[in-house]
Design a protein around this motif. Structure first.
Motif, PDB file in Angstrom:
ATOM      1  N   ARG A  34      -8.751   0.740   2.950  1.00 13.29           N
ATOM      2  CA  ARG A  34      -8.017   1.791   3.655  1.00 13.29           C
ATOM      3  C   ARG A  34      -7.934   1.478   5.139  1.00 13.29           C
TER       4      ARG A  34
ATOM      5  N   GLN B 226      -1.467   7.927   2.345  1.00 10.48           N
ATOM      6  CA  GLN B 226      -2.266   8.976   1.731  1.00 10.48           C
ATOM      7  C   GLN B 226      -2.874   9.865   2.820  1.00 10.48           C
TER       8      GLN B 226
ATOM      9  N   TRP C 164      -4.109   7.787   6.022  1.00 12.02           N
ATOM     10  CA  TRP C 164      -4.665   6.584   5.419  1.00 12.02           C
ATOM     11  C   TRP C 164      -3.538   5.735   4.866  1.00 12.02           C
TER      12      TRP C 164
ATOM     13  N   LYS D 178     -10.258  -1.450  -3.313  1.00 19.81           N
ATOM     14  CA  LYS D 178      -9.460  -0.559  -2.464  1.00 19.81           C
ATOM     15  C   LYS D 178      -9.840  -0.770  -1.001  1.00 19.81           C
TER      16      LYS D 178
ATOM     17  N   ASP E  85     -11.839  -2.908  -9.303  1.00 23.86           N
ATOM     18  CA  ASP E  85     -11.203  -2.398 -10.512  1.00 23.86           C
ATOM     19  C   ASP E  85     -11.355  -3.474 -11.587  1.00 23.86           C
TER      20      ASP E  85
ATOM     21  N   SER F 275     -13.869  -1.056  -0.335  1.00 26.24           N
ATOM     22  CA  SER F 275     -14.646  -0.589  -1.472  1.00 26.24           C
ATOM     23  C   SER F 275     -15.711  -1.608  -1.872  1.00 26.24           C
TER      24      SER F 275
ATOM     25  N   GLN G 289      -3.565   3.145   1.993  1.00 23.29           N
ATOM     26  CA  GLN G 289      -4.465   2.650   0.948  1.00 23.29           C
ATOM     27  C   GLN G 289      -3.806   1.478   0.229  1.00 23.29           C
ATOM     28  N   ALA G 290      -4.519   0.354   0.190  1.00 22.17           N
ATOM     29  CA  ALA G 290      -4.011  -0.860  -0.449  1.00 22.17           C
ATOM     30  C   ALA G 290      -5.095  -1.422  -1.357  1.00 22.17           C
ATOM     31  N   GLU G 291      -4.714  -2.414  -2.151  1.00 16.34           N
ATOM     32  CA  GLU G 291      -5.666  -3.097  -3.015  1.00 16.34           C
ATOM     33  C   GLU G 291      -5.659  -4.580  -2.679  1.00 16.34           C
TER      34      GLU G 291
ATOM     35  N   GLY H 243       0.820  -1.206   0.000  1.00 17.27           N
ATOM     36  CA  GLY H 243       0.000   0.000   0.000  1.00 17.27           C
ATOM     37  C   GLY H 243       0.855   1.256   0.000  1.00 17.27           C
TER      38      GLY H 243
END
Length: 391
Positions: free
Chosen positions: A290, A70, A238, A288, A281, A277, A240-242, A67
């Protein structure tokens, strides 16, 4: 005759003794026990061999994702001018840490200058009205005395009195106008007295934080609503990772997370999952996620790459040993159990989950048995050499 017979028997006996003898087979060497490995104390010391008792531990599986750091949207403040003007000087640059109320830029406030002009004109008009009202008040007083002695009519007195009242109302209206102009000046952080010398106003930071964006340069003409600076409060950030689609079922909102960065290799930052999320994607098939992480000393920098470890829904108390203790021979998982100072038993085990360099032991090992946790590979080499020797 008897002597001849005895001589014949003795001759046959001697012939049988002098004939070829059968070959004798060599004794086979004793078969080596490949379930035990021996290693001297000096060799153990040389390879750093270490043993530890097998113990029950809480085995928790972690999801490992990458990540970036942010800013939190609700902790970003946009600094905008309240009036049209020309930027005289920019006092802060991107990355600067600023305090609450710290000057960021100097602005030649065109609107504020116009307000001062209006205020001065209104003030002059107010003084004029007051002078006129004073004269009207004297005229009304004379008219009143004349009306009392019958030197003038009552109607004329009432007209003069009405003019006096209108004058007083005009003064009140002018005072209200001046109050409105002063209020506008105060919104710019100025008073009329401040602008007697200069129309330069100071644009200040609304709170303590870091300048994360600068969109203005000296000499630029700016209008109300234009964003000049972005200030971020980075005391919380934050991460933020996926997370890939197949792993989304292993995490949940509100669970804890451990954050690590290459800059601080011996330290972990604690966070909490606050957002997953609802959409993926379409290209990466990832969502996503967070995490909110406290950052009071601002060591986590924006856009810094981090590793995120999120505990999954799998967690149970099991017998576990360091993964380095597990060796493989002929497709079987084995460990070495200390029997004595120089002897180690080769034990086949059944393994489960591997979590953070710890391997769950499902079968084949009992609690508190002394397991070789460092140097197992060298014992495996000794065992393999024994087996090759047998072949």
């Amino acid at each position: 005759m008897k002597r001849a017979a005895v001589a014949l028997v003795l001759g046959l006996t001697l012939l049988s003794c002098s004939g070829p003898q059968p070959e004798t087979q060599e004794a086979a060497p004793p078969k080596q026990d490949t379930s035990v490995v021996e290693m001297g104390m000096e060799a153990q010391k040389h390879i750093g061999l270490t043993v530890a008792p097998a113990t029950l531990a809480q085995v928790t599986e972690y999801l490992h994702v990458a990540g970036t750091v942010q800013p939190i949207d609700s902790r970003i403040g946009a600094v905008r001018p309240l009036a049209r003007g020309r930027v005289q000087e920019v006092l802060a640059k991107m990355g600067d840490r600023v305090a609450s109320g710290q000057p960021l830029a100097l602005l030649d406030n065109i609107e504020a200058g116009e307000l001062v002009t209006e205020s001065q004109a209104a003030q002059a008009e107010l003084q004029k009205l007051k002078i006129q009202q004073a004269a009207s008040a004297r005229q009304m007083e004379r008219s009143k005395r004349l009306a009392e002695i019958g030197a003038t009519s009552q109607k004329e007195f009432e007209l003069i009195q009405a003019e006096q009242n209108a004058m007083l109302e005009a003064i009140k209206a002018q005072e209200s106008l001046l109050a409105g102009l002063s209020s506008k000046l105060r919104r710019f952080g100025l008073t009329e007295a401040d602008l007697q010398q200069s129309s330069i106003t100071t644009i200040r930071s609304p709170f303590a934080g870091v300048v994360i964006q600068v969109q203005v340069a000296p000499g630029a003409v700016v209008d109300p609503g234009m964003e000049l600076f972005s200030i971020g409060d980075l005391s919380e950030v934050w991460i933020q990772a996926e997370v890939y689609e197949k792993d989304l079922g292993r995490i949940r909102m509100g669970q804890s997370a451990l954050i690590s960065v290459d800059t601080y290799p011996d330290e972990k930052f604690s966070g909490r999952v606050t957002y997953i999320s609802d959409t993926l994607d379409p290209k990466t098939r990832a969502a996503k996620v967070r995490c909110v992480v406290p950052n009071p000393d601002l060591r986590l920098k924006l856009e810094m790459f981090v590793a995120v470890d999120v505990p999954t829904t799998f967690s149970r108390k099991s017998l576990a040993v360091p993964t380095a203790a597990i060796q493989q021979i002929a497709g079987k998982n084995i460990v070495f159990i200390r029997e004595s100072e120089q002897k180690f038993e080769v034990r086949e085990v059944q393994v489960g989950r591997v979590v953070d360099e710890q391997t769950e032991i499902v079968a084949g090992l009992a609690e508190k048995e002394l397991v070789v946790i460092q140097g197992a590979f060298h014992l495996k080499a000794v065992l393999m050499s024994k087996q090759l020797g047998e072949d």
